[in-house]
Design a protein around this motif. Structure first.
Motif, short mmCIF file in Angstrom:
data_model
loop_
_atom_site.label_atom_id
_atom_site.label_comp_id
_atom_site.label_asym_id
_atom_site.label_seq_id
_atom_site.Cartn_x
_atom_site.Cartn_y
_atom_site.Cartn_z
N MET A 238 0.86 -0.98 0.11
CA MET A 238 0.11 -0.10 -0.11
C MET A 238 1.03 1.28 -0.09
SD MET A 238 -3.00 1.04 2.72
CE MET A 238 -1.82 1.18 4.11
N ARG B 269 -2.40 11.49 -6.06
CA ARG B 269 -2.96 10.84 -7.14
C ARG B 269 -2.11 10.54 -8.01
NH1 ARG B 269 -8.13 12.24 -6.86
NH2 ARG B 269 -7.52 14.13 -7.73
N ASP C 193 -0.40 7.17 -5.19
CA ASP C 193 -0.46 6.75 -3.92
C ASP C 193 -1.86 6.50 -3.64
OD1 ASP C 193 2.02 7.75 -2.82
OD2 ASP C 193 1.51 9.72 -2.94
N GLN C 194 -2.09 5.50 -2.68
CA GLN C 194 -3.37 4.92 -2.55
C GLN C 194 -4.12 5.53 -1.26
OE1 GLN C 194 -1.73 1.25 -2.39
NE2 GLN C 194 -2.81 0.63 -4.25
N ILE D 85 -8.45 7.78 -4.59
CA ILE D 85 -7.57 7.75 -3.50
C ILE D 85 -8.21 7.79 -2.06
CG2 ILE D 85 -7.24 10.25 -3.36
CD1 ILE D 85 -4.40 9.80 -2.84
N GLN E 130 -13.14 8.36 0.05
CA GLN E 130 -12.67 7.55 -0.90
C GLN E 130 -13.53 7.97 -2.01
OE1 GLN E 130 -12.27 3.26 -0.34
NE2 GLN E 130 -10.52 3.23 -1.72
N ILE F 252 -8.89 -1.11 -0.80
CA ILE F 252 -7.74 -0.63 -1.67
C ILE F 252 -7.39 -2.01 -2.56
CG2 ILE F 252 -5.71 0.08 -1.90
CD1 ILE F 252 -6.16 1.80 0.80
N ASN F 253 -7.43 -1.81 -3.80
CA ASN F 253 -7.25 -2.74 -4.68
C ASN F 253 -8.07 -4.08 -4.28
OD1 ASN F 253 -5.36 -1.38 -6.33
ND2 ASN F 253 -3.41 -2.12 -5.31
N ASP G 183 5.63 2.77 0.43
CA ASP G 183 4.84 1.82 -0.14
C ASP G 183 5.17 0.58 1.13
OD1 ASP G 183 3.59 -0.23 -1.26
OD2 ASP G 183 4.48 -0.18 -3.25
#
Lengths: 620, 620
Positions: free
Chosen positions: A1, A30, A34-35, A76, A106, A157-158, A270
């Motif tokens: 992440m 973004r 970045d998430q 994001i 988000q 996220i993902n 990350d």
């Protein structure tokens, strides 16, 4: 992440400016892929607002900005601190209920209800409980355990669900509270702890934080993110320095990444995938302490002056160490072109100090002038000494006014501070500063409307020995502050009894009284404590003073007690000067001002003190 | 049951003095045949101590006095307020845990564990939550309902068990809290409610109290005792007036007996047996408000001066209404023999005001002198206007200093405040006072180190229209303040543009700006609120101002908005002067100082404000 920690400069009271910055940072994050992006506590309104929290339109304005931030979160997750309002319920002051909260959004939507701060600091400059309703009170009102109100926030996220353990500042510093929010969040399977802070710099606080973090995640290792702001914020009487130093911690509590002090900066990690090296924990040394102090003060001065139309500062330069340090810090902060130094000699000012002041100005390359005060002082003395009051009750009784030597000393100080400095500063469109140190501020060794004057007191949270140490730091590469200034005794030069050329100076034994004052102000010790430690031989150790110094100054208990009582009285009585003193940049564990709230109640000696004193003074 | 309510003058920070008084009152009550005696909240330490609560030796000293009081209770029940310490547990600031508590003793023994305050005020000057641990937190820590920690105390009097419902001050003012301690105590069969208070006077507070009491015991009629102290206590920037007004209520909420305001007095009732007549509830009138204001201010000044070695006060007398009111209050408080008035004319002071000042001094029979400032002001202007700074960077560039007309006005004010008044006061061994009113304090219409100076600001919590009203009250029997002073315009007389003989004066429209400032400071309204009310036609009603006045001053929305923004800016920017201003006697619902905590954050306009402004200014 991939997480971005946006260490922004939060401007207290300016949600418009802060939100512009927040949205800009979200855009950048973004683009950087970045998430998640994390902002500090109260990133929208700022934190130190005094009672402006009671302004309903202002807080509603701040809350409304959540929509703007939320709308910017396409692709994001953004987490930011702001005020949360509940206009269906009242606070205990009868006003609309407010929470110190974190918001999570988000893809243009709020992910959860606001996360509400649990632990409310209410010591020193902090007034959280005054303004905000705590999650633990919500729990009590609902007749539920506090734990029920402390929960991770789930984000996807993902396509992976992540449980964010979000807390606000004090929630991490739970040692003295009966609730430990991090423990509760980890027990509820938080995958990460994210601490949104608005945490001012204090001496060795960051070191302390590293060890607190290590302890909190010891039994349940997760990454921990500490997002702090930079800038300065104030509560009227004090200016607090926000150093940032935002940090991402490895699950073992070591440092993965840390942002620079006093710098607007976004750090990126990350967190789950990358192999980030460990950053060495900072080391401790007296030299590093002095360096941090210097950097903080220079930053504080620069930021304090930033909103003014001009950065010009006028300063009285006496040729003593206090004004020498002060002008050196000002020059470093604002540039020599903005500094206007004025030497204001009376007949008591030696050629030694006048030369030193001039030399210092030359070394700094600032503006300089000399405006003598003797004529004005003589005129004032003549006018007042010659004044006659008439009693207007028919008796026409006459009363002549007569000035004492001390009165005449104070006339000089006021002439400098209120007649010359204030006048010159206003003509220049400048502010002028107070050059007092903490020791004299504590003991009232200063003249109200004289050297107490100023828009800012940059060094009033430094003891005299720290003033000298910072002076030496200023000279670390070349002699900026002339050596003479270190060599002569500290002196107000207001009478012939304070002639530096004859080695005469202030009636304060700085190497001991600095420590005594610190014991009163920062350690919160009473004369009873001091006398007990003196009696049992541990005083030197407790107040961190050389035993030899105590022995040298005080031949016996009588001398020690006389001085102790004299200084306690001075400390307590001179509150009246501090009430009217300018804002102080807080750098110690307790600064005079809003940080240490003082009532004008005179002085008191406890019964235990009086008993111990009697014992010690009893003839053997 | 015979109860004495001892309305003592509690001296903050002096447990030694307070306990002497408490024990003396217990003695007297026993001799009078009383069975119970009640003292105010925090009767031992005092209440407004700032952060002195952190002084462990001091609080232990206060707690230790409980033994002395307890030992004095042979044959009587005594109930008093004091600090309670729990050194086995920590407060949330890491220090020893402290409670704001009531103690009950009888026959030399404590009857129960301390009664701990439940509701913690933390608005205005109150900081209970900062210093004390609440009973509701104890309940939460024990995972029990708050009710479990609120219980009557049983005492046996004449072999009858009586259940005393003891509460502390705010516990009665529960409207905005989620807990109602009186209700809980009555549900637990309390036979009587006894409220130990330390409750400062505010406008019509006692009336409000009578209605609150009536409401609290409506469904469960019992006698209620309200024990309040007299004296003044301060928190540095504010002085609060404790009027006492201790009251015994009949079970129907009417008044059985009430103590005199601002008087040390013990009232006695035989609560169960006697047929006490009902005292009429006080009436409301503007005249009574002014009278209470006058009495409070005179009391506050007198008590403020009491600890000083001398009661002498110096005061600048300009011939304007502010200093006229101030000197009249000082004279009433301290006696004409202690008042030293100084007229300090420059060339801008009219013969009109100089004559008025002299006449006023004659009417009061005080000491008077005149010390002209023109020579000193001219010398200062010459010195500063002639000053030249040299840039010490080798360029030797020269910069001439030049004073603006406004700079020159301020020089006059500082000459009076810092050169003459401070000098004369110190020579007399006197203090001197600030004569500013609340309107000019709010808008910064005063010179720092000039008229802002003083040891005390007796009228800085009065709007200009209140200053005039009190002036008329001073003249209620004979003309003390010369009529001229009411007739001329309010003026600083610092330039030819402020010539009172030509009808020129301050740039403040007091009948409206007084109300606007009150809306900002006391009603906590934002420009957004003001503009909305203006737009929808309710402004006059909300801020309690004549509509005709608003219409007269502002021809259109543009004029109104320009003024609103100008005043909001002045109000917000001039915080810097208030930070350095002297202590203010608080008499309004919100005084500047510690009562209204202000950060130096500049000004802000909300988005809703800006939108509404755009709409209003849109060309039709």
């Amino acid at each position: 992440m991939k997480i971005a920690v946006a260490q922004i400069d939060v401007v207290a009271g300016r949600p418009d400016l802060n939100v512009k910055k927040i949205i800009h940072e979200i855009e950048k994050a973004r683009q950087a892929g970045d998430q998640v992006i994390v902002f500090p506590e109260m990133a929208v309104p700022g934190y130190l607002l005094g009672d402006e929290w009671e302004n309903g339109a202002f807080v509603a304005d701040c809350q409304a900005y959540n929509l703007d931030i939320c709308a910017a979160t396409t692709g994001i997750v953004a987490i930011w601190g702001n005020i949360a309002l509940d206009d269906t319920r009242r606070s205990e002051d009868g006003r609309i209920r407010k929470y110190n909260a974190a918001f999570v959004a988000q893809n243009g939507r709020m992910v959860s209800t606001p996360v509400i701060k649990t632990l409310m600091p209410k010591y020193r400059e902090f007034d959280d409980e005054r303004h905000f309703y705590a999650s633990r009170k919500l729990a009590q009102d609902a007749e539920k355990p506090a734990n029920d109100f402390i929960n991770p926030v789930e984000v996807t996220i993902n396509e992976k669900v992540l449980r964010l353990g979000i807390i606000l500042c004090e929630d991490m510093w739970s040692d003295d509270y009966t609730i430990n929010p991090i423990e509760i969040l980890l027990a509820k399977d938080a995958d990460i702890i994210i601490n949104l802070s608005c945490s001012p710099w204090t001496w060795r606080k960051n070191l302390k934080r590293h060890s607190v973090v290590k302890d909190r995640i010891r039994h349940h290792p997760v990454h921990l993110i500490y997002a702090n702001n930079v800038g300065i914020q104030n509560n009227g009487k004090n200016i607090f320095l926000f150093d940032g130093n935002s940090t991402v911690y490895h699950p073992d509590g070591t440092i993965m990444k840390v942002a620079d002090d006093y710098t607007e900066q976004t750090i990126r990690v990350d967190i789950m995938n990358d192999k980030h090296a460990t950053v060495n924990a900072p080391t401790v040394s007296d030299q590093k302490d002095i360096e941090e102090l210097y950097n903080g003060l220079v930053y504080g001065i620069r930021k304090f002056m930033a909103p003014f139309p001009s950065r010009k500062v006028a300063i009285g330069l006496s040729g003593g160490i206090d004004s020498a340090l002060s002008v050196s810090l000002l020059t470093a902060a604002l540039g020599a072109e903005n500094i206007y130094a004025i030497n204001m000699p009376s007949r008591f000012n030696s050629q030694t100090t006048r030369n030193a002041a001039l030399q210092l100005a030359q070394n700094l390359g600032i503006h300089y002038t000399s405006i003598p005060i003797q004529h004005a002082v003589d005129h004032t003395i003549e006018q007042i000494d010659g004044a006659v009051f008439t009693r207007m009750n028919g008796s026409d009784a006459r009363e002549h006014v007569s000035l004492s030597p001390l009165n005449k000393e104070n006339i000089q100080a006021r002439d400098r501070g209120s007649r010359i400095l204030a006048g010159v500063a206003s003509a220049l469109g400048a502010v002028f500063v107070n050059n007092g140190n903490k020791t004299e501020t504590a003991l009232g060794y200063a003249t109200l409307y004289g050297d107490v004057n100023g828009a800012l007191a940059p060094i009033a949270d430094l003891y005299k020995t720290e003033v000298y140490a910072l002076g030496r730091y200023i000279n670390r590469e070349r002699e900026i502050i002339p050596q003479t200034i270190f060599d002569i005794p500290a002196s107000a030069e207001l009478s012939a009894d304070q002639n530096v050329d004859e080695g005469k100076g202030d009636p304060i034994l700085y190497p001991y009284h600095d420590k005594l004052v610190r014991a009163f102000v920062e350690f919160r010790l009473d004369p009873e404590d001091i006398l007990r430690y003196y009696h049992n031989g541990t005083l030197a150790q407790v107040i961190r003073c050389d035993q030899a110094i105590i022995d040298l100054y005080f031949k016996n208990a009588t001398a020690f007690i006389n001085d102790l009582e004299h200084k306690w009285r001075l400390y307590k009585i001179n509150i009246f000067k501090r009430i009217q003193a300018p804002p102080i940049i807080a750098v110690s564990k307790r600064a005079f001002g809003f940080d240490l709230r003082e009532s004008q109640n005179g002085f008191h000696f406890t019964r235990k003190y009086l008993k111990l004193k009697d014992e010690l003074l009893k003839p053997v």
